[in-house]
Write a protein that holds these residues in place. Structure first.
Motif: not given
Ligand code: B12
Length: 210
Positions: A177, A46, A50, A98-100, A144
């Motif tokens: 996140g 991520g 950025e 759309i993140h899932d 989420s």
């Molecule tokens: C993979 C990824 C994508 C993939 C997603 C694939 C998918 N099927 O999810 C794709 C390529 C589709 C994508 C698209 C985009 N992305 Co993106 N992506 C990422 C990335 C690298 C990893 C996300 C991830 O899966 N993390 C791993 C999981 C396991 O972590 P997590 O989701 O946080 O979940 C954990 C906890 O948070 C918790 N949790 C999550 N949800 C919930 C819900 C509940 C109820 C509970 C209890 C717990 C919980 O449990 C999980 C396990 O412990 C992040 C970077 C980052 N630091 O996260 C950027 C990031 C999220 N993306 C970003 C961006 C900008 C985008 C786009 C806008 C890019 C673009 N120009 O098109 C698009 C968004 C489209 C949209 N409308 O949503 C930015 C968001 C910036 C912001 N602050 O808004 C990030 C942070 C990257 C960055 N640093 O710039 N992305």
């Protein structure tokens, strides 16, 4: 070795990352520790995005690798299932987002812990949450979101639940996140969970564990 996994993920070495994840599992490393390494790697991916070092295809590749590793880990977590608690949890990614991958991890950990889960998917409007609550009647609603724009969607969803007269029937937990304790206050949710296991613990607390 977990550091090697983080490196392989960050460097987009798909085959290597999968192989290391398999080796770690064979060595008896806990599935949740592997997920933790994946999250660390995603932080770095991520940050590179950025800074303009990585682009959308890199995010997509990162998402793909994470899905594959999650699929590897899933069956192992299901084996730990201890019984059916029967508590209902509704979960979805909020409108505009759309993140899932993280949500899906929460879903399988909840199921592994015996909860009945309805996953309404990604980019879900507040009205869809309301409709699903009426139909499924969960005790807990999980939202989420990984984009900052998700904050407003979360707030609107809580408002819609309130307007539908359902707020007292459910506890609401948010995660993903960028979500923090402050966003919990902003959105009007009941709690924020920093990771999937924290979410499971909350559900156990709220619904009652066996
Ligand atoms: C993979 C990824 C994508 C993939 C997603 C694939 C998918 N099927 O999810 C794709 C390529 C589709 C994508 C698209 C985009 N992305 Co993106 N992506 C990422 C990335 C690298 C990893 C996300 C991830 O899966 N993390 C791993 C999981 C396991 O972590 P997590 O989701 O946080 O979940 C954990 C906890 O948070 C918790 N949790 C999550 N949800 C919930 C819900 C509940 C109820 C509970 C209890 C717990 C919980 O449990 C999980 C396990 O412990 C992040 C970077 C980052 N630091 O996260 C950027 C990031 C999220 N993306 C970003 C961006 C900008 C985008 C786009 C806008 C890019 C673009 N120009 O098109 C698009 C968004 C489209 C949209 N409308 O949503 C930015 C968001 C910036 C912001 N602050 O808004 C990030 C942070 C990257 C960055 N640093 O710039 N992305």
């Amino acid at each position: 070795m977990t550091e090697a996994l983080v490196q392989a993920l960050v460097e987009m070495k798909e085959a290597e990352a999968l192989q290391i994840a398999k080796q770690l599992l064979d060595q008896g490393v806990a599935p949740l520790d592997i997920l933790e390494s994946c999250s660390r790697a995603m932080e770095e991916v991520g940050q590179r995005f950025e800074k303009g070092v990585y682009f959308l295809p890199h995010l997509m590749m990162a998402g793909e690798m994470l899905k594959e590793i999650s699929n590897l880990i899933k069956p192992l977590i299901h084996e730990q299932k201890t019984g059916d608690q029967g508590g209902k949890v509704l979960i979805g990614t909020v409108e505009g987002d759309i993140h899932d991958i993280g949500k899906n991890i929460v879903v399988f950990l909840l199921e592994a812990n015996g909860f009945q889960v309805r996953d309404i998917g990604i980019n879900q409007k507040p009205a869809k949450f309301v409709e699903a609550i009426k139909e499924f009647q969960p005790k807990v609603v999980g939202m989420s979101g990984l984009l900052t724009l998700a904050f407003d969607s979360m707030k609107k969803t809580v408002q819609a639940i309130e307007e539908a007269g359902l707020r007292k029937a459910v506890r609401i937990v948010i995660g993903g996140g960028v979500v923090t304790e402050k966003i919990k206050d902003y959105s009007g949710a009941d709690a924020y969970a920093p990771d999937a296991m924290a979410g499971v613990r909350l559900c156990k607390q709220w619904i009652g564990s066996k």
